[in-house]
Motif scaffolding. Structure first.
Motif, mmCIF file in Angstrom:
data_model
loop_
_atom_site.group_PDB
_atom_site.id
_atom_site.type_symbol
_atom_site.label_atom_id
_atom_site.label_comp_id
_atom_site.label_asym_id
_atom_site.label_seq_id
_atom_site.Cartn_x
_atom_site.Cartn_y
_atom_site.Cartn_z
ATOM 1 N N ASP A 50 -1.409 -3.425 -14.172
ATOM 2 C CA ASP A 50 -2.553 -4.442 -12.112
ATOM 3 C C ASP A 50 -1.081 -3.902 -11.443
ATOM 4 O O ASP A 50 -0.276 -3.936 -11.502
ATOM 5 C CB ASP A 50 -3.332 -4.966 -12.989
ATOM 6 C CG ASP A 50 -2.308 -5.743 -13.520
ATOM 7 O OD1 ASP A 50 -1.241 -6.058 -12.907
ATOM 8 O OD2 ASP A 50 -3.253 -6.971 -13.935
ATOM 9 N N ALA A 51 -2.110 -3.990 -10.188
ATOM 10 C CA ALA A 51 -1.257 -3.943 -8.823
ATOM 11 C C ALA A 51 -0.409 -5.226 -8.792
ATOM 12 O O ALA A 51 1.132 -4.973 -8.545
ATOM 13 C CB ALA A 51 -2.284 -4.101 -7.719
ATOM 14 N N PRO A 52 -0.771 -6.257 -9.408
ATOM 15 C CA PRO A 52 0.543 -7.573 -8.641
ATOM 16 C C PRO A 52 1.524 -7.314 -10.341
ATOM 17 O O PRO A 52 2.072 -7.690 -10.060
ATOM 18 C CB PRO A 52 -0.742 -9.325 -9.842
ATOM 19 C CG PRO A 52 -1.843 -8.451 -9.117
ATOM 20 C CD PRO A 52 -1.659 -6.676 -9.422
ATOM 21 N N TRP A 92 7.063 -6.489 -10.695
ATOM 22 C CA TRP A 92 8.095 -5.552 -10.876
ATOM 23 C C TRP A 92 8.985 -4.764 -10.612
ATOM 24 O O TRP A 92 10.458 -4.784 -10.318
ATOM 25 C CB TRP A 92 7.613 -3.779 -12.129
ATOM 26 C CG TRP A 92 8.423 -3.536 -12.582
ATOM 27 C CD1 TRP A 92 9.134 -3.595 -13.764
ATOM 28 C CD2 TRP A 92 9.768 -2.436 -11.758
ATOM 29 N NE1 TRP A 92 9.818 -2.487 -14.751
ATOM 30 C CE2 TRP A 92 10.142 -1.920 -13.058
ATOM 31 C CE3 TRP A 92 9.128 -1.391 -10.500
ATOM 32 C CZ2 TRP A 92 11.168 -0.609 -13.118
ATOM 33 C CZ3 TRP A 92 10.489 0.027 -10.176
ATOM 34 C CH2 TRP A 92 11.657 -0.221 -11.501
ATOM 35 N N VAL A 93 9.073 -4.611 -8.840
ATOM 36 C CA VAL A 93 8.954 -3.918 -7.899
ATOM 37 C C VAL A 93 10.190 -5.149 -6.957
ATOM 38 O O VAL A 93 11.524 -5.014 -7.423
ATOM 39 C CB VAL A 93 8.399 -3.497 -7.045
ATOM 40 C CG1 VAL A 93 9.256 -3.306 -5.303
ATOM 41 C CG2 VAL A 93 7.718 -2.181 -7.295
ATOM 42 N N GLY A 123 0.786 -0.855 -0.061
ATOM 43 C CA GLY A 123 0.145 -0.033 0.256
ATOM 44 C C GLY A 123 0.972 1.599 -0.361
ATOM 45 O O GLY A 123 0.297 2.433 -0.768
ATOM 46 N N TRP A 124 1.572 1.484 0.643
ATOM 47 C CA TRP A 124 2.974 2.357 0.718
ATOM 48 C C TRP A 124 3.773 2.950 -0.637
ATOM 49 O O TRP A 124 3.302 3.596 -1.418
ATOM 50 C CB TRP A 124 3.903 2.167 1.789
ATOM 51 C CG TRP A 124 4.696 3.363 1.945
ATOM 52 C CD1 TRP A 124 5.092 4.348 2.703
ATOM 53 C CD2 TRP A 124 5.777 3.426 0.712
ATOM 54 N NE1 TRP A 124 5.676 5.139 1.943
ATOM 55 C CE2 TRP A 124 6.460 4.842 1.567
ATOM 56 C CE3 TRP A 124 7.055 2.435 -0.690
ATOM 57 C CZ2 TRP A 124 7.436 5.382 0.558
ATOM 58 C CZ3 TRP A 124 7.899 3.385 -0.786
ATOM 59 C CH2 TRP A 124 8.222 4.625 -0.591
ATOM 60 N N PHE A 125 3.957 2.041 -0.966
ATOM 61 C CA PHE A 125 4.275 1.650 -2.023
ATOM 62 C C PHE A 125 3.418 2.244 -3.552
ATOM 63 O O PHE A 125 3.585 2.881 -4.305
ATOM 64 C CB PHE A 125 5.427 0.956 -3.031
ATOM 65 C CG PHE A 125 5.574 0.817 -4.273
ATOM 66 C CD1 PHE A 125 7.182 0.787 -4.334
ATOM 67 C CD2 PHE A 125 5.495 0.550 -5.461
ATOM 68 C CE1 PHE A 125 7.694 1.667 -5.691
ATOM 69 C CE2 PHE A 125 5.596 0.583 -6.949
ATOM 70 C CZ PHE A 125 7.537 1.120 -6.768
ATOM 71 N N MET A 126 2.442 1.963 -3.748
ATOM 72 C CA MET A 126 0.838 2.322 -4.062
ATOM 73 C C MET A 126 0.415 3.785 -4.544
ATOM 74 O O MET A 126 1.059 4.142 -4.971
ATOM 75 C CB MET A 126 0.113 0.851 -4.188
ATOM 76 C CG MET A 126 0.014 -0.220 -5.131
ATOM 77 S SD MET A 126 0.953 -0.090 -6.870
ATOM 78 C CE MET A 126 -0.707 0.433 -7.063
ATOM 79 N N GLY A 127 0.797 4.054 -3.637
ATOM 80 C CA GLY A 127 0.811 5.521 -2.555
ATOM 81 C C GLY A 127 1.520 6.257 -2.948
ATOM 82 O O GLY A 127 1.275 7.689 -3.617
#
Length: 111
Positions: A75-77, A82-83, A52-56
């Motif tokens: 998409d998030a997955p 990638w990360v 959540g921190w990374f997406m924010g």
């Protein structure tokens, strides 16, 4: 509150914690090393908080630097994968470094 509700609550708290005051306009609260990212806890709540921190961070960075919706084509997955790959190759970098690299790659892809 279910796991999804907890993750949503943490994500909202993280997003609000990223709103800078004048004193710390360039401080990234919650940033961690890629090495820490790769050593994931078995605790789903902690994993959700880090993701959540990374997406924010990505959302805030995109809003602050471009008028392009950087996250719309992925998409998030896929972002998390990638990360993971970036952090395996660069374990001493910070997650914010990964975010900058990913943002640059997405900008190139969208132009």
């Amino acid at each position: 509150m279910g796991d999804r509700g907890k993750v949503a609550l943490v994500a909202a708290m993280v997003l609000f914690s990223l709103i800078p005051s004048q004193a710390d306009a360039y401080k990234t609260s919650g940033d961690r090393s890629c090495g820490q990212w790769l050593i994931r806890s078995s605790n789903a709540f902690e994993q959700g908080a880090a993701q959540g921190w990374f997406m924010g961070y990505m959302t805030c960075m995109a809003r602050a630097t471009t008028n392009i919706d950087l996250l719309s084509p992925v998409d998030a997955p896929s972002i998390m994968a990638w990360v993971d790959n970036y952090c395996r190759a660069n374990p001493l970098d910070k997650l914010s470094d990964a975010g900058v690299k990913l943002g640059s790659a997405l900008i190139r892809r969208l132009r």
